[in-house]
Design a protein around this motif. Sequence first.
Motif, PDB file in Angstrom:
ATOM      1  N   ASP A  20     -37.538 -44.080   9.282  1.00  0.00           N
ATOM      2  CA  ASP A  20     -37.963 -43.027  10.215  1.00  0.00           C
ATOM      3  C   ASP A  20     -39.208 -42.318   9.726  1.00  0.00           C
ATOM      4  OD1 ASP A  20     -35.849 -43.629  11.834  1.00  0.00           O
ATOM      5  OD2 ASP A  20     -34.589 -41.969  11.158  1.00  0.00           O
ATOM      6  N   SER A  21     -39.320 -42.110   8.438  1.00  0.00           N
ATOM      7  CA  SER A  21     -40.493 -41.407   7.906  1.00  0.00           C
ATOM      8  C   SER A  21     -41.752 -42.263   7.989  1.00  0.00           C
ATOM      9  CB  SER A  21     -40.241 -40.946   6.474  1.00  0.00           C
ATOM     10  OG  SER A  21     -40.149 -42.061   5.615  1.00  0.00           O
ATOM     11  N   LYS A  22     -41.601 -43.565   8.147  1.00  0.00           N
ATOM     12  CA  LYS A  22     -42.773 -44.452   8.283  1.00  0.00           C
ATOM     13  C   LYS A  22     -43.311 -44.462   9.704  1.00  0.00           C
ATOM     14  CE  LYS A  22     -41.657 -47.682   4.602  1.00  0.00           C
ATOM     15  NZ  LYS A  22     -41.250 -49.044   4.284  1.00  0.00           N
TER      16      LYS A  22
ATOM     17  N   LEU B 158     -30.143 -43.851   3.554  1.00  0.00           N
ATOM     18  CA  LEU B 158     -31.445 -43.681   2.913  1.00  0.00           C
ATOM     19  C   LEU B 158     -32.474 -44.642   3.487  1.00  0.00           C
ATOM     20  CD1 LEU B 158     -30.540 -43.093  -0.836  1.00  0.00           C
ATOM     21  CD2 LEU B 158     -31.641 -41.495   0.717  1.00  0.00           C
ATOM     22  N   SER B 159     -32.052 -45.874   3.756  1.00  0.00           N
ATOM     23  CA  SER B 159     -32.967 -46.866   4.328  1.00  0.00           C
ATOM     24  C   SER B 159     -33.435 -46.438   5.702  1.00  0.00           C
ATOM     25  CB  SER B 159     -32.286 -48.243   4.423  1.00  0.00           C
ATOM     26  OG  SER B 159     -32.006 -48.741   3.145  1.00  0.00           O
ATOM     27  N   MET B 160     -32.499 -45.913   6.492  1.00  0.00           N
ATOM     28  CA  MET B 160     -32.861 -45.451   7.843  1.00  0.00           C
ATOM     29  C   MET B 160     -33.813 -44.277   7.779  1.00  0.00           C
ATOM     30  SD  MET B 160     -29.527 -45.943  10.299  1.00  0.00           S
ATOM     31  CE  MET B 160     -28.498 -44.802   9.398  1.00  0.00           C
ATOM     32  N   SER B 161     -33.556 -43.328   6.894  1.00  0.00           N
ATOM     33  CA  SER B 161     -34.437 -42.167   6.804  1.00  0.00           C
ATOM     34  C   SER B 161     -35.820 -42.577   6.277  1.00  0.00           C
ATOM     35  CB  SER B 161     -33.832 -41.055   5.961  1.00  0.00           C
ATOM     36  OG  SER B 161     -33.706 -41.447   4.622  1.00  0.00           O
ATOM     37  N   ALA B 162     -35.856 -43.582   5.414  1.00  0.00           N
ATOM     38  CA  ALA B 162     -37.145 -44.088   4.927  1.00  0.00           C
ATOM     39  C   ALA B 162     -37.896 -44.774   6.071  1.00  0.00           C
ATOM     40  CB  ALA B 162     -36.940 -45.048   3.774  1.00  0.00           C
TER      41      ALA B 162
END
Length: 136
Positions: free
Chosen positions: A133-135, A127-131
């Motif tokens: 990436d979305s930034k 989840l941290s990685m996907s968050a």
Amino acid sequence: MATPHLEYHLQLLDHLRSILVALGEAEQVPEESHALFLERFDELRAELPVDPLESQYLGQDLMCQVIQRYPQIAHLVPRDLLWFFGGDCLHFMPDEELDLYQALEERRFEAEQNDEPFDWHQEKQLLSMSAQDSKH
């Protein structure tokens, strides 16, 4: 028997307690009130596996006190404990972090409902990685 989720948080409490003990040994806090605070901390540690729901309020109170009484170690308080105890502890977490933990909790609940294994650390990293990436 404690669930793996509860066991994980008990380990985090043990880690935080070791930090608090080291703080006292470094004589950076008033000894008498610190000793009383550690007693209450130990009460929480003993009571949490026995009655997790009843221990929530004491946990909230103690986590908030750690941050308020010992600001020099506030950054060392595991964020998972703030989320776990909730309530006033959530005031110390930014909105983005609250969103991450909410999503993590939803995934954990869904896994439990489907009798699937759930790895808190792995899911948190994903989840941290996907968050992140979305930034970008």
